[in-house]
Design a protein around this motif. Structure first.
Motif, PDB file in Angstrom:
ATOM      1  N   ILE A 127       0.840  -1.199   0.000  1.00  0.00           N
ATOM      2  CA  ILE A 127       0.000   0.000   0.000  1.00  0.00           C
ATOM      3  C   ILE A 127       0.875   1.249   0.000  1.00  0.00           C
ATOM      4  CG2 ILE A 127      -1.591   1.370   1.425  1.00  0.00           C
ATOM      5  CD1 ILE A 127      -2.867  -1.383   2.221  1.00  0.00           C
ATOM      6  N   GLU A 128       1.916   1.257   0.832  1.00  0.00           N
ATOM      7  CA  GLU A 128       2.832   2.403   0.886  1.00  0.00           C
ATOM      8  C   GLU A 128       3.546   2.592  -0.444  1.00  0.00           C
ATOM      9  OE1 GLU A 128       2.991   4.720   3.293  1.00  0.00           O
ATOM     10  OE2 GLU A 128       1.344   3.581   4.199  1.00  0.00           O
ATOM     11  N   LEU A 129       3.960   1.499  -1.071  1.00  0.00           N
ATOM     12  CA  LEU A 129       4.609   1.587  -2.377  1.00  0.00           C
ATOM     13  C   LEU A 129       3.653   2.160  -3.411  1.00  0.00           C
ATOM     14  CD1 LEU A 129       6.980   1.024  -4.290  1.00  0.00           C
ATOM     15  CD2 LEU A 129       6.093  -1.301  -4.534  1.00  0.00           C
ATOM     16  N   GLU A 130       2.420   1.699  -3.400  1.00  0.00           N
ATOM     17  CA  GLU A 130       1.418   2.204  -4.344  1.00  0.00           C
ATOM     18  C   GLU A 130       1.189   3.706  -4.150  1.00  0.00           C
ATOM     19  OE1 GLU A 130      -3.034   1.039  -5.919  1.00  0.00           O
ATOM     20  OE2 GLU A 130      -2.539   0.627  -3.825  1.00  0.00           O
ATOM     21  N   LYS A 131       1.122   4.153  -2.904  1.00  0.00           N
ATOM     22  CA  LYS A 131       0.947   5.587  -2.620  1.00  0.00           C
ATOM     23  C   LYS A 131       2.131   6.389  -3.159  1.00  0.00           C
ATOM     24  CE  LYS A 131      -1.779   5.159   1.633  1.00  0.00           C
ATOM     25  NZ  LYS A 131      -1.745   5.358   3.101  1.00  0.00           N
ATOM     26  N   ALA A 132       3.344   5.876  -2.915  1.00  0.00           N
ATOM     27  CA  ALA A 132       4.546   6.577  -3.380  1.00  0.00           C
ATOM     28  C   ALA A 132       4.584   6.634  -4.900  1.00  0.00           C
ATOM     29  CB  ALA A 132       5.790   5.885  -2.830  1.00  0.00           C
ATOM     30  N   GLN A 133       4.231   5.523  -5.566  1.00  0.00           N
ATOM     31  CA  GLN A 133       4.224   5.513  -7.027  1.00  0.00           C
ATOM     32  C   GLN A 133       3.162   6.455  -7.580  1.00  0.00           C
ATOM     33  OE1 GLN A 133       3.787   1.291  -7.711  1.00  0.00           O
ATOM     34  NE2 GLN A 133       5.990   1.027  -8.051  1.00  0.00           N
ATOM     35  N   LYS A 134       2.005   6.509  -6.941  1.00  0.00           N
ATOM     36  CA  LYS A 134       0.941   7.412  -7.382  1.00  0.00           C
ATOM     37  C   LYS A 134       1.379   8.864  -7.227  1.00  0.00           C
ATOM     38  CE  LYS A 134      -3.900   8.579  -6.675  1.00  0.00           C
ATOM     39  NZ  LYS A 134      -5.118   8.347  -5.886  1.00  0.00           N
ATOM     40  N   ALA A 135       1.987   9.187  -6.090  1.00  0.00           N
ATOM     41  CA  ALA A 135       2.463  10.550  -5.861  1.00  0.00           C
ATOM     42  C   ALA A 135       3.537  10.925  -6.874  1.00  0.00           C
ATOM     43  CB  ALA A 135       3.007  10.680  -4.437  1.00  0.00           C
ATOM     44  N   GLN A 136       4.436   9.985  -7.181  1.00  0.00           N
ATOM     45  CA  GLN A 136       5.479  10.243  -8.163  1.00  0.00           C
ATOM     46  C   GLN A 136       4.862  10.452  -9.539  1.00  0.00           C
ATOM     47  OE1 GLN A 136       8.441   7.181  -8.492  1.00  0.00           O
ATOM     48  NE2 GLN A 136       9.574   8.245 -10.109  1.00  0.00           N
ATOM     49  N   GLY A 137       3.890   9.636  -9.898  1.00  0.00           N
ATOM     50  CA  GLY A 137       3.218   9.779 -11.187  1.00  0.00           C
ATOM     51  C   GLY A 137       2.485  11.098 -11.301  1.00  0.00           C
ATOM     52  N   GLU A 138       1.832  11.519 -10.238  1.00  0.00           N
ATOM     53  CA  GLU A 138       1.131  12.804 -10.247  1.00  0.00           C
ATOM     54  C   GLU A 138       2.107  13.959 -10.367  1.00  0.00           C
ATOM     55  OE1 GLU A 138      -1.163  12.623  -6.650  1.00  0.00           O
ATOM     56  OE2 GLU A 138      -2.729  11.379  -7.579  1.00  0.00           O
ATOM     57  N   ALA A 139       3.251  13.855  -9.679  1.00  0.00           N
ATOM     58  CA  ALA A 139       4.270  14.901  -9.765  1.00  0.00           C
ATOM     59  C   ALA A 139       4.838  14.989 -11.177  1.00  0.00           C
ATOM     60  CB  ALA A 139       5.380  14.643  -8.748  1.00  0.00           C
ATOM     61  N   GLU A 140       5.088  13.842 -11.799  1.00  0.00           N
ATOM     62  CA  GLU A 140       5.611  13.836 -13.170  1.00  0.00           C
ATOM     63  C   GLU A 140       4.577  14.356 -14.147  1.00  0.00           C
ATOM     64  OE1 GLU A 140       6.944   9.822 -13.828  1.00  0.00           O
ATOM     65  OE2 GLU A 140       8.639  10.052 -12.469  1.00  0.00           O
ATOM     66  N   ALA A 141       3.312  14.049 -13.927  1.00  0.00           N
ATOM     67  CA  ALA A 141       2.243  14.538 -14.805  1.00  0.00           C
ATOM     68  C   ALA A 141       2.119  16.049 -14.671  1.00  0.00           C
ATOM     69  CB  ALA A 141       0.926  13.856 -14.476  1.00  0.00           C
ATOM     70  N   ALA A 142       2.189  16.558 -13.459  1.00  0.00           N
ATOM     71  CA  ALA A 142       2.088  18.002 -13.241  1.00  0.00           C
ATOM     72  C   ALA A 142       3.274  18.722 -13.879  1.00  0.00           C
ATOM     73  CB  ALA A 142       2.013  18.298 -11.745  1.00  0.00           C
ATOM     74  N   LYS A 143       4.441  18.128 -13.780  1.00  0.00           N
ATOM     75  CA  LYS A 143       5.658  18.719 -14.359  1.00  0.00           C
ATOM     76  C   LYS A 143       5.560  18.756 -15.883  1.00  0.00           C
ATOM     77  CE  LYS A 143      10.657  18.451 -14.153  1.00  0.00           C
ATOM     78  NZ  LYS A 143      11.817  17.757 -13.621  1.00  0.00           N
ATOM     79  N   SER A 144       4.990  17.699 -16.491  1.00  0.00           N
ATOM     80  CA  SER A 144       4.898  17.657 -17.941  1.00  0.00           C
ATOM     81  C   SER A 144       3.828  18.602 -18.466  1.00  0.00           C
ATOM     82  CB  SER A 144       4.620  16.225 -18.415  1.00  0.00           C
ATOM     83  OG  SER A 144       3.324  15.823 -18.028  1.00  0.00           O
ATOM     84  N   GLU A 145       2.931  19.036 -17.620  1.00  0.00           N
ATOM     85  CA  GLU A 145       1.879  19.976 -18.038  1.00  0.00           C
ATOM     86  C   GLU A 145       2.321  21.412 -17.948  1.00  0.00           C
ATOM     87  OE1 GLU A 145      -1.661  19.073 -15.800  1.00  0.00           O
ATOM     88  OE2 GLU A 145      -1.824  17.074 -16.640  1.00  0.00           O
ATOM     89  N   GLU A 146       3.462  21.690 -17.312  1.00  0.00           N
ATOM     90  CA  GLU A 146       3.964  23.054 -17.217  1.00  0.00           C
ATOM     91  C   GLU A 146       4.382  23.541 -18.597  1.00  0.00           C
ATOM     92  OE1 GLU A 146       7.207  23.094 -14.460  1.00  0.00           O
ATOM     93  OE2 GLU A 146       5.933  22.556 -12.756  1.00  0.00           O
ATOM     94  N   PRO A 147       4.032  24.772 -18.904  1.00  0.00           N
ATOM     95  CA  PRO A 147       4.454  25.304 -20.218  1.00  0.00           C
ATOM     96  C   PRO A 147       5.987  25.375 -20.301  1.00  0.00           C
ATOM     97  CG  PRO A 147       2.902  26.799 -19.095  1.00  0.00           C
ATOM     98  CD  PRO A 147       3.256  25.702 -18.136  1.00  0.00           C
ATOM     99  N   ALA A 148       6.509  25.111 -21.488  1.00  0.00           N
ATOM    100  CA  ALA A 148       7.942  25.127 -21.716  1.00  0.00           C
ATOM    101  C   ALA A 148       8.477  26.544 -21.634  1.00  0.00           C
ATOM    102  CB  ALA A 148       8.283  24.517 -23.065  1.00  0.00           C
ATOM    103  N   GLY A 149       9.655  26.710 -21.033  1.00  0.00           N
ATOM    104  CA  GLY A 149      10.342  27.973 -20.987  1.00  0.00           C
ATOM    105  C   GLY A 149       9.892  28.871 -19.856  1.00  0.00           C
TER     106      GLY A 149
END
Length: 143
Positions: A120-142
């Protein structure tokens, strides 16, 4: 001893006795010990009318665990092995199994709980990491 009173003691033993790390029965059980514990769990399940659904599920899981351990080492005809073993056992034998088998089931349950918590803890960490990466990829370039 009446069947009902024996059963109450057996069920209490199964559910209440903690595993002890120093017990050789818990540390190095033989396939025959596993078969005895599977039979003990089957007896408790068959004889008790007072178990809750969770208790029944836990004891059934323990019985399945012990049967799996026995089959992994001995294999063969489970029915014949169980019938042959029961022919040599008394009610006192079943009662004496409570602390050891209950302790082993408690220890197995604790290991399963620990593994489940870790997953469960691993799943939470992976979900948080995935959400962080998704948010980062949605940031406009530059920016």
């Amino acid at each position: 001893m009446k069947r009902g009173s024996f059963l109450a003691i057996a069920a209490a033993c199964t559910l209440a006795f903690p595993a002890t790390a120093q017990s050789p029965d818990v540390q190095n059980p033989t396939p025959e010990d596993d078969l005895d514990c599977a039979l003990f769990a089957a007896y408790v399940l068959d004889s008790s009318e007072d178990l809750t659904a969770d208790e029944s599920t836990g004891i059934m899981s323990g019985m399945t665990y012990f049967i799996g351990r026995w089959e992994a080492v001995r294999g063969g005809d489970l029915k014949a092995a169980m019938v042959d073993r029961v022919k040599t056992m008394s009610m006192l034998d079943f009662g004496a199994l409570g602390p050891t088998c209950g302790g082993r089931m408690t220890a197995m349950g604790a290991r399963m709980t620990d593994a489940g918590t870790a997953l469960i803890e691993l799943e939470k960490a992976q979900k948080a990491q995935g959400e962080a990466e998704a948010a980062k990829s949605e940031e406009p370039a530059g920016e």
